[in-house]
Design a protein around this motif. Structure first.
Motif, mmCIF file in Angstrom:
data_model
loop_
_atom_site.group_PDB
_atom_site.id
_atom_site.type_symbol
_atom_site.label_atom_id
_atom_site.label_comp_id
_atom_site.label_asym_id
_atom_site.label_seq_id
_atom_site.Cartn_x
_atom_site.Cartn_y
_atom_site.Cartn_z
ATOM 1 N N GLN A 112 3.099 13.937 -14.574
ATOM 2 C CA GLN A 112 2.052 14.572 -15.370
ATOM 3 C C GLN A 112 2.160 16.098 -15.303
ATOM 4 O O GLN A 112 1.981 16.784 -16.310
ATOM 5 N N LYS A 142 0.835 -1.195 0.000
ATOM 6 C CA LYS A 142 0.000 0.000 0.000
ATOM 7 C C LYS A 142 0.868 1.243 0.000
ATOM 8 O O LYS A 142 0.608 2.190 -0.740
ATOM 9 N N THR A 189 3.891 1.557 -1.144
ATOM 10 C CA THR A 189 4.562 1.626 -2.437
ATOM 11 C C THR A 189 3.607 2.145 -3.498
ATOM 12 O O THR A 189 4.001 2.954 -4.350
ATOM 13 N N GLN A 190 2.341 1.682 -3.445
ATOM 14 C CA GLN A 190 1.360 2.161 -4.418
ATOM 15 C C GLN A 190 1.127 3.662 -4.252
ATOM 16 O O GLN A 190 0.990 4.387 -5.237
ATOM 17 N N GLU A 191 1.090 4.132 -3.041
ATOM 18 C CA GLU A 191 0.899 5.568 -2.790
ATOM 19 C C GLU A 191 2.091 6.375 -3.332
ATOM 20 O O GLU A 191 1.911 7.423 -3.945
ATOM 21 N N LYS A 192 3.295 5.863 -3.115
ATOM 22 C CA LYS A 192 4.490 6.543 -3.634
ATOM 23 C C LYS A 192 4.467 6.582 -5.160
ATOM 24 O O LYS A 192 4.798 7.591 -5.779
ATOM 25 N N ALA A 193 4.072 5.490 -5.784
ATOM 26 C CA ALA A 193 4.013 5.423 -7.236
ATOM 27 C C ALA A 193 2.988 6.412 -7.769
ATOM 28 O O ALA A 193 3.212 7.082 -8.789
ATOM 29 N N GLY A 194 1.829 6.549 -7.101
ATOM 30 C CA GLY A 194 0.794 7.501 -7.514
ATOM 31 C C GLY A 194 1.309 8.934 -7.430
ATOM 32 O O GLY A 194 1.058 9.757 -8.331
ATOM 33 N N ALA A 195 2.048 9.247 -6.370
ATOM 34 C CA ALA A 195 2.591 10.601 -6.211
ATOM 35 C C ALA A 195 3.597 10.904 -7.321
ATOM 36 O O ALA A 195 3.606 11.999 -7.896
ATOM 37 N N ARG A 196 4.409 9.963 -7.662
ATOM 38 C CA ARG A 196 5.395 10.169 -8.733
ATOM 39 C C ARG A 196 4.712 10.319 -10.084
ATOM 40 O O ARG A 196 5.149 11.097 -10.925
ATOM 41 N N LEU A 197 3.621 9.603 -10.299
ATOM 42 C CA LEU A 197 2.870 9.723 -11.537
ATOM 43 C C LEU A 197 2.287 11.122 -11.678
ATOM 44 O O LEU A 197 2.353 11.727 -12.751
ATOM 45 N N GLN A 198 1.720 11.644 -10.610
ATOM 46 C CA GLN A 198 1.163 13.008 -10.650
ATOM 47 C C GLN A 198 2.264 14.033 -10.917
ATOM 48 O O GLN A 198 2.079 14.989 -11.656
#
Length: 178
Positions: free
Chosen positions: A60, A46, A48-57
């Motif tokens: 963008q 969980k 790691t998924q949050e970190k990946a989402g932040a990097r995606l934003q």
């Protein structure tokens, strides 16, 4: 030592077996740690998924601002190209100057070496004949010499005969007698 004794010693040495056993034990120990690491990875999933989402934003937002940055770079490009062109022309002129300078130095060095070589050759050349008039005289016709035959040895007490004369000496004596 015979080969059979060496083979017996090698087969009775337990060191290779010990090494194999140690490798197996280390592998077993590492495998026992795997379930704990898998559970830790599942719990961190969980996060790691949050970190990946932040990097995606973040990526963008960079993409949204990228066209503006590209436009600025394109607008600044012509002035940069002009400056680069001027610098390249200046550099080319410098190199032409250096090439001319090196060509002049090469020519000077070549001339110095040629002068030095001339002096060396003149020193090594044999001296010219002293009287050029002698060289202008026609050369006398060469006379073929016949081999000079030496007198044979004479026994003790006998008179020595006169040495035989060469053909040239005989012709010269005949010419003097006339």
């Amino acid at each position: 030592m015979p080969i059979t004794d060496e083979i017996k010693k090698t087969l009775s040495d337990p060191t290779p077996l010990y090494a194999l056993a140690g490798a197996g034990d280390l592998a077993y120990e590492k495998l026992r740690e795997v379930p704990g690491k898998v559970e830790a990875l599942a719990a961190d999933r969980k996060g790691t998924q949050e970190k990946a989402g932040a990097r995606l934003q973040e990526a963008q937002s960079l993409l949204i601002g990228a066209p503006a940055k590209v436009g600025e770079a394109v607008n600044a490009l012509p002035t940069d190209l002009k400056a680069l062109q001027e610098r390249a022309q200046g550099f080319a002129l410098q190199q032409v100057g250096r090439a001319v300078e090196l060509a002049v130095k090469a020519k000077e060095t070549y001339d110095e070496l040629a002068e030095r070589g001339k002096v060396v050759v003149e020193k090594a050349r044999p001296a010219a004949p002293a009287a050029p008039a002698e060289a202008a005289e026609p050369a006398a016709q060469p006379v073929q010499d016949e081999p000079v035959v030496e007198a044979e040895p004479v026994a003790d007490g006998a008179a020595e005969p006169a040495p035989k004369k060469s053909a040239r000496a005989r012709k010269s004596a005949a010419a003097d007698a006339e």
